[in-house]
Scaffold this motif. Structure first.
Motif, PDB file in Angstrom:
ATOM      1  N   HIS A 183      -1.292   0.552   0.813  1.00  0.00           N
ATOM      2  CA  HIS A 183      -2.195   1.479   1.979  1.00  0.00           C
ATOM      3  C   HIS A 183      -1.383   2.758   2.002  1.00  0.00           C
ATOM      4  O   HIS A 183      -0.513   3.215   2.443  1.00  0.00           O
ATOM      5  CB  HIS A 183      -2.058   0.978   3.417  1.00  0.00           C
TER       6      HIS A 183
ATOM      7  N   HIS B 122      -2.759   7.017   0.692  1.00  0.00           N
ATOM      8  CA  HIS B 122      -3.945   7.965   0.610  1.00  0.00           C
ATOM      9  C   HIS B 122      -3.820   9.355  -0.480  1.00  0.00           C
ATOM     10  O   HIS B 122      -2.537   9.778  -0.071  1.00  0.00           O
ATOM     11  CB  HIS B 122      -4.378   8.537   1.894  1.00  0.00           C
TER      12      HIS B 122
ATOM     13  N   ASP C 107       0.441   3.648   4.742  1.00  0.00           N
ATOM     14  CA  ASP C 107      -0.559   4.793   5.320  1.00  0.00           C
ATOM     15  C   ASP C 107       0.033   6.229   5.041  1.00  0.00           C
ATOM     16  O   ASP C 107      -0.205   7.347   5.442  1.00  0.00           O
ATOM     17  CB  ASP C 107      -0.848   4.832   6.666  1.00  0.00           C
TER      18      ASP C 107
ATOM     19  N   HIS D  24      -4.214  -2.457   8.946  1.00  0.00           N
ATOM     20  CA  HIS D  24      -3.180  -1.969  10.017  1.00  0.00           C
ATOM     21  C   HIS D  24      -3.163  -3.398  10.900  1.00  0.00           C
ATOM     22  O   HIS D  24      -4.010  -4.180  11.195  1.00  0.00           O
ATOM     23  CB  HIS D  24      -3.612  -0.902  10.826  1.00  0.00           C
TER      24      HIS D  24
ATOM     25  N   LYS E 135     -13.444  -0.112   1.875  1.00  0.00           N
ATOM     26  CA  LYS E 135     -12.859  -0.128   3.088  1.00  0.00           C
ATOM     27  C   LYS E 135     -13.830   0.286   4.345  1.00  0.00           C
ATOM     28  O   LYS E 135     -14.471   0.980   4.227  1.00  0.00           O
ATOM     29  CB  LYS E 135     -11.509   0.831   3.173  1.00  0.00           C
TER      30      LYS E 135
HETATM   31 ZN    ZN Z   1      -5.155   4.709   5.982  1.00  0.00          ZN
END
Ligand code: ZN
Length: 408
Positions: A91, A93, A324, A258, A200
């Motif tokens: 995960h 970005h 994340d 998550h 997603k």
């Molecule tokens: Zn994310």
């Protein structure tokens, strides 16, 4: 908007065709000498070992007396170090300003940021769960050409429910939204046409504190799942609340991106469905620990999310490491390991970084330090089974037999 996307898709396909994959080309022969090797999370460690990598794969592994070191090898002294398989972060970005126009941006800042965010923490494979696909695919091309040292990048396209623009994303950002199953299927087909690797879904979208979460209708989610699965691609979901978790189950989503902070522990019924459907979980515990809320609230959020990871892991579900990062600017993985260790053993955490994602994403030659496997390897300054935070003490990150990070 769809028409524009198809034009963008054509452009991206041309990019992808021009990219080629040469990450393994001209990889130097490496000899990692004298370290303690965990071939896999459940294997007995091999002390004073030698690992030879050649042409991007692991050519030999064994004790020092059994393995011949090729005369042309670059020898890396691993005495006192621990050698494990390359890490996955499932995960991330690539949305920060530094990645913008990644196809034409100078290589140096891209390389510098890639190191700060990913390679210095041992990541050799990542899943980008939502970014501008043009930037991510261009970045992947430059990484795979060897120009920017970095991990193997996979990327998923996001679909949001109607009126589900999350409060934490800039209001002017245009987001793919689906108000019907047909629209969701169309977006998923567009992403597959782009050359993206997955989808997603925001099965729950955060609209701000005190405001109701906007959930995606499971029938809408299911339409996107069907398109992705027909193409052999995985589907992730951002659940946000328990209704979002139930939509994951009802729609046949593969991976929860998550835990659900502020919600109770998963029910026995949910856990049974996770197991039955093979659903995976990405904890992102440090993300919740670092939320800008009062310390007592953060402590409570972390306690509930740790409990969710514990019951999930205890029932045998596949936990996939993920932070994340890129959305959060908290790059250091130490806290994530500490928090995960409240719910899982060090070896289970190592599995979440290596064998679990390799198995889940069907990367048959990744996740283990074994002859014939991809030469994706991390050299750690310390044994993670003695102290789990040693997983963050990375000395070398090696992808496809090339050193992509070296601690100076
Ligand atoms: Zn994310």
């Amino acid at each position: 908007m769809i028409g524009n996307l198809f034009r963008a898709a054509l452009f991206l396909c041309l990019l992808a065709a021009a990219a080629g994959i040469s990450a393994t080309a001209n990889a130097q022969t490496l000899a990692l000498v004298g370290g303690k090797v965990y071939a896999s999370p459940d294997a007995m460690p091999l002390d004073d070992a030698v690992v030879i990598t050649a042409n991007g794969v692991i050519a030999a592994i064994g004790s020092r007396s059994d393995v011949q070191i090729p005369s042309d090898a670059r020898v890396i002294d691993c005495a006192g170090k621990t050698v494990v398989a390359g890490f996955w972060n499932s995960h991330v970005h690539f949305t920060q300003a530094v990645w913008k126009d990644a196809g034409s941006a100078p290589a140096a800042p891209l390389a510098e940021h890639m190191q700060a965010m990913l390679t210095r923490w041992g990541f050799t494979t990542v899943w980008d769960l939502g970014s501008d696909g043009r930037d991510t695919l261009a970045l992947r091309r430059r990484v795979n050409s060897g120009e920017v040292p970095g991990p193997d990048i996979h990327t998923a396209g996001g679909i949001f429910p109607k009126d589900g623009h999350p409060a934490y994303l800039p209001a002017e950002m245009k987001l793919p939204m689906a108000s019907t199953p047909e629209e969701a299927a169309q977006w998923a087909r567009t992403f597959m046409g782009f050359g993206l690797d997955g989808v997603k879904l925001f099965t729950g979208s955060f609209k701000g504190s005190g405001k109701p979460v906007v959930n995606m209708d499971p029938a809408i989610a299911r339409a996107a799942v069907d398109v992705a699965h027909a193409a052999g691609k995985p589907v992730f979901a951002h659940p946000q609340n328990m209704a979002g978790v139930d939509a994951v189950i009802a729609a046949g989503v593969d991976i929860m991106a998550h835990t659900v902070a502020g919600e109770p522990v998963y029910s026995p019924e949910q856990l049974a469905r996770f197991k039955q459907q093979g659903i995976a979980l990405i904890p992102t515990l440090s993300l919740f620990a670092k939320l800008p809320v009062a310390p007592d609230i953060a402590t409570r959020l972390v306690a509930t999310t740790v409990s969710q990871v514990k019951v999930f892991s205890d029932t045998g579900g596949p936990v996939l490491f993920g932070t994340d990062v890129g959305f959060t600017t908290y790059y250091d993985t130490t806290l994530e390991y500490e928090l995960m260790h409240r719910a899982m053993s060090a070896r289970q955490i190592l599995a979440s970084l290596t064998t679990n994602p390799a198995q889940y994403f069907k990367a048959a030659k990744k996740g283990r330090v074994e002859k014939g496997f991809d030469a994706d390897v991390v050299v750690l300054d310390g044994d993670p089974t003695a102290d789990v935070t040693n997983l963050a003490k990375v000395t070398y990150t090696i992808r496809a037999g090339k050193v992509i990070y070296q601690k100076l």
